[in-house]
Write an enzyme that holds these catalytic residues in place. Structure first.
Site, PDB file in Angstrom:
ATOM      1  N   ASP A 184     -14.250 -11.668   5.609  1.00 11.15           N
ATOM      2  CA  ASP A 184     -13.111 -12.001   4.742  1.00 11.15           C
ATOM      3  C   ASP A 184     -12.036 -12.671   5.597  1.00 11.15           C
ATOM      4  O   ASP A 184     -11.487 -12.062   6.501  1.00 11.15           O
ATOM      5  CB  ASP A 184     -12.590 -10.678   4.152  1.00 11.15           C
ATOM      6  CG  ASP A 184     -11.521 -10.880   3.109  1.00 11.15           C
ATOM      7  OD1 ASP A 184     -11.238 -12.035   2.741  1.00 11.15           O
ATOM      8  OD2 ASP A 184     -10.954  -9.862   2.666  1.00 11.15           O
ATOM      9  N   ASP A 212      -9.100 -14.638   4.591  1.00 12.74           N
ATOM     10  CA  ASP A 212      -7.682 -14.673   4.169  1.00 12.74           C
ATOM     11  C   ASP A 212      -6.950 -15.890   4.746  1.00 12.74           C
ATOM     12  O   ASP A 212      -5.840 -15.767   5.293  1.00 12.74           O
ATOM     13  CB  ASP A 212      -6.962 -13.368   4.564  1.00 12.74           C
ATOM     14  CG  ASP A 212      -7.568 -12.142   3.873  1.00 12.74           C
ATOM     15  OD1 ASP A 212      -7.837 -12.208   2.664  1.00 12.74           O
ATOM     16  OD2 ASP A 212      -7.791 -11.117   4.547  1.00 12.74           O
ATOM     17  N   HIS A 234     -12.297 -13.298  -2.124  1.00 15.98           N
ATOM     18  CA  HIS A 234     -13.304 -12.345  -2.594  1.00 15.98           C
ATOM     19  C   HIS A 234     -14.255 -13.015  -3.584  1.00 15.98           C
ATOM     20  O   HIS A 234     -15.460 -12.732  -3.595  1.00 15.98           O
ATOM     21  CB  HIS A 234     -12.639 -11.134  -3.257  1.00 15.98           C
ATOM     22  CG  HIS A 234     -11.778 -10.333  -2.334  1.00 15.98           C
ATOM     23  ND1 HIS A 234     -11.065  -9.237  -2.756  1.00 15.98           N
ATOM     24  CD2 HIS A 234     -11.522 -10.450  -1.000  1.00 15.98           C
ATOM     25  CE1 HIS A 234     -10.399  -8.719  -1.731  1.00 15.98           C
ATOM     26  NE2 HIS A 234     -10.659  -9.438  -0.661  1.00 15.98           N
ATOM     27  N   GLU A 286      -8.778 -12.148  -6.173  1.00 16.39           N
ATOM     28  CA  GLU A 286      -8.491 -12.719  -4.849  1.00 16.39           C
ATOM     29  C   GLU A 286      -9.445 -13.891  -4.628  1.00 16.39           C
ATOM     30  O   GLU A 286     -10.673 -13.745  -4.731  1.00 16.39           O
ATOM     31  CB  GLU A 286      -8.647 -11.684  -3.736  1.00 16.39           C
ATOM     32  CG  GLU A 286      -8.527 -12.368  -2.379  1.00 16.39           C
ATOM     33  CD  GLU A 286      -8.201 -11.481  -1.205  1.00 16.39           C
ATOM     34  OE1 GLU A 286      -7.421 -10.534  -1.350  1.00 16.39           O
ATOM     35  OE2 GLU A 286      -8.727 -11.788  -0.121  1.00 16.39           O
ATOM     36  N   ASP A 335       2.266   1.828   3.338  1.00 20.23           N
ATOM     37  CA  ASP A 335       3.236   0.832   3.815  1.00 20.23           C
ATOM     38  C   ASP A 335       4.639   1.314   3.438  1.00 20.23           C
ATOM     39  O   ASP A 335       5.613   1.045   4.129  1.00 20.23           O
ATOM     40  CB  ASP A 335       3.051  -0.539   3.120  1.00 20.23           C
ATOM     41  CG  ASP A 335       1.737  -1.218   3.432  1.00 20.23           C
ATOM     42  OD1 ASP A 335       1.226  -1.047   4.551  1.00 20.23           O
ATOM     43  OD2 ASP A 335       1.216  -1.936   2.537  1.00 20.23           O
ATOM     44  N   GLU A 371      -9.152  -4.952  -7.948  1.00 20.83           N
ATOM     45  CA  GLU A 371      -9.323  -6.158  -7.114  1.00 20.83           C
ATOM     46  C   GLU A 371     -10.750  -6.154  -6.575  1.00 20.83           C
ATOM     47  O   GLU A 371     -11.033  -5.502  -5.562  1.00 20.83           O
ATOM     48  CB  GLU A 371      -8.303  -6.144  -5.963  1.00 20.83           C
ATOM     49  CG  GLU A 371      -8.461  -7.333  -5.037  1.00 20.83           C
ATOM     50  CD  GLU A 371      -7.478  -7.317  -3.853  1.00 20.83           C
ATOM     51  OE1 GLU A 371      -6.546  -6.495  -3.841  1.00 20.83           O
ATOM     52  OE2 GLU A 371      -7.680  -8.140  -2.952  1.00 20.83           O
ATOM     53  N   HIS A 396       0.870  -1.172   0.000  1.00 20.74           N
ATOM     54  CA  HIS A 396       0.000   0.000   0.000  1.00 20.74           C
ATOM     55  C   HIS A 396       0.910   1.226   0.000  1.00 20.74           C
ATOM     56  O   HIS A 396       2.057   1.155   0.489  1.00 20.74           O
ATOM     57  CB  HIS A 396      -0.896   0.028   1.239  1.00 20.74           C
ATOM     58  CG  HIS A 396      -1.862  -1.123   1.288  1.00 20.74           C
ATOM     59  ND1 HIS A 396      -1.746  -2.157   2.163  1.00 20.74           N
ATOM     60  CD2 HIS A 396      -2.952  -1.379   0.534  1.00 20.74           C
ATOM     61  CE1 HIS A 396      -2.727  -3.026   1.959  1.00 20.74           C
ATOM     62  NE2 HIS A 396      -3.469  -2.577   0.970  1.00 20.74           N
TER      63      HIS A 396
HETATM   64  C1  XUL Z   1      -8.888  -6.496   1.285  1.00 23.01           C
HETATM   65  C2  XUL Z   1      -7.725  -6.895   0.537  1.00 23.01           C
HETATM   66  C3  XUL Z   1      -6.619  -5.895   0.513  1.00 23.01           C
HETATM   67  C4  XUL Z   1      -6.072  -5.677  -0.831  1.00 23.01           C
HETATM   68  C5  XUL Z   1      -4.972  -4.671  -0.935  1.00 23.01           C
HETATM   69  O1  XUL Z   1      -9.829  -7.470   1.439  1.00 23.01           O
HETATM   70  O2  XUL Z   1      -7.651  -7.990   0.032  1.00 23.01           O
HETATM   71  O3  XUL Z   1      -5.599  -6.361   1.348  1.00 23.01           O
HETATM   72  O4  XUL Z   1      -5.573  -6.881  -1.319  1.00 23.01           O
HETATM   73  O5  XUL Z   1      -5.416  -3.383  -0.821  1.00 23.01           O
HETATM   74 MN    MN Z   2      -6.298  -8.856  -1.475  1.00 23.01          MN
END
Ligand code: XUL
Ligand code: MN
Length: 343
Positions: free
Chosen positions: A248, A250, A213, A210, A52, A174, A49
């Protein structure tokens, strides 16, 4: 020639473990600490980001921001890695409370466009042409609060400003269907790639899939990838996993559905993903109780699962599968995939 893959991870993938319900469970580590471990663990690229790279960048002058970005690029390259992408964090500043590009406040929209253009400037300084847009707050909690068609125009205006700032810059959208918003404006890859055609240079607006997602949108991550690949628009992936329709998660790649992970790897293999420099990025978070001794395990494990599934994909008996498909014997095909993954 079989594909070789370059793996990318982000500083946010090694967190202090805090969640909306509780404080940190591990110390927060700084960027030099993370870069050293990323390189030592054999990762080839880093995704960032904008903040970051340059903390508190709203308080700094543009030239200061770019100078700091150049210093971080050097640190990444000195560690033997490259910068994959820069993503503007368009969801943290008070100006983004009502959305960023689609806020109802013109001053907030201006802030968001300036920040997205600055992220593109940072990307150039860091040796990449790729900006990733996760449009966290572009959507609504109250549907009547905004007009979708106006929001599309506003997002296109922002994309055009970024595209005009540099002839090489590319935007990978994304998509995510919800969280933090109730209903997002660009929830799927189909939406993202159709949106590209509302911008001034559709060839430079593509997508990042993703896995989690796609699951949240009720879609098959491998199909989302295939759709973007068919249009030469899959410019990155965020591999991870997701257990059904909840927040979400991850989770580590393949940890919920090994079969879905296999299908994702197979579609990337079949389409020579990576042969134009695309990275296999892992957007995975560690479990809250994880200790610092295991701070990178979720990333190393996800990469290892990916590479095991590459072997599985290459060893899959395609001729036998084709014969079963020709005979419409999907029952045996189904079991063949299961046996292959178990074997
Ligand atoms: C949010 C997500 C973020 C993006 C980067 O769900 O996946 O981490 O990947 O902005
Ligand atoms: Mn992501």
């Amino acid at each position: 020639m079989p594909n070789t893959y370059r793996f990318s991870i982000g500083p946010w993938n090694v967190s202090d473990g805090r969640d909306p319900y509780g404080p940190a469970t591990r110390p927060m580590k700084d960027l030099p600490w993370k870069l050293e471990r990323f390189a030592a663990a054999g990762f080839g690229a880093v995704m960032f980001h904008d903040d970051d790279v340059v903390p508190d960048l709203d308080e700094k002058r543009p030239q200061e921001v770019l100078a700091e970005a150049r210093a971080v690029r050097k640190a990444v390259e000195d560690a033997g890695m490259i910068v994959e992408m820069v993503a503007p964090r368009l969801w943290f500043h008070p100006h983004t409370n009502d959305g960023a590009f689609t806020s109802n406040d013109p001053a907030a929209r201006r802030y968001a466009i300036d920040r997205a253009v600055q992220a593109a400037d940072m990307a150039r300084e860091m040796g990449t042409t790729l900006c990733v847009w996760w449009l966290a707050r572009e959507g609504t909690y109250v549907r009547e609060a905004k007009r979708y068609e106006r929001a599309l125009d506003q997002m296109a205006e922002a994309a055009n400003a970024v595209l005009a700032s540099d002839p090489e810059i590319r935007i990978a959208i994304e998509p995510k269907p919800n969280e933090p918003v109730d209903v997002a404006y660009l929830p799927t890859i189909g939406h993202a790639l159709a949106f590209a055609h509302l911008t001034s240079d559709p060839r430079r607006v593509g997508a990042l899939v993703e896995s989690a997602h796609a699951v949240l949108a009720g879609l098959d991550p491998a199909d989302e990838m295939a759709f973007a690949l068919a249009q030469k628009k899959l410019w990155s992936v965020h591999l991870n996993d997701q257990n059904g329709l909840k927040f979400d998660q991850d989770k580590p790649f393949g940890s919920v559905s090994l079969r879905s992970a296999f299908d994702q790897v197979r579609v990337l293999e079949r389409n020579a993903y990576g042969s134009h420099g695309e990275c296999v990025a892992l957007d995975v978070h560690s479990f809250r109780p994880t200790s610092m001794d295991h701070a990178l395990d979720h990333l190393v494990n996800s990469r290892s699962t990916f590479l095991r599934l590459v072997e599985k994909s290459r060893a899959f008996d395609e001729a036998k599968a084709d014969a079963l498909i020709a005979a419409c014997d999907y029952q045996t095909l189904d079991q063949m995939v299961i046996e292959h993954l178990l074997g």
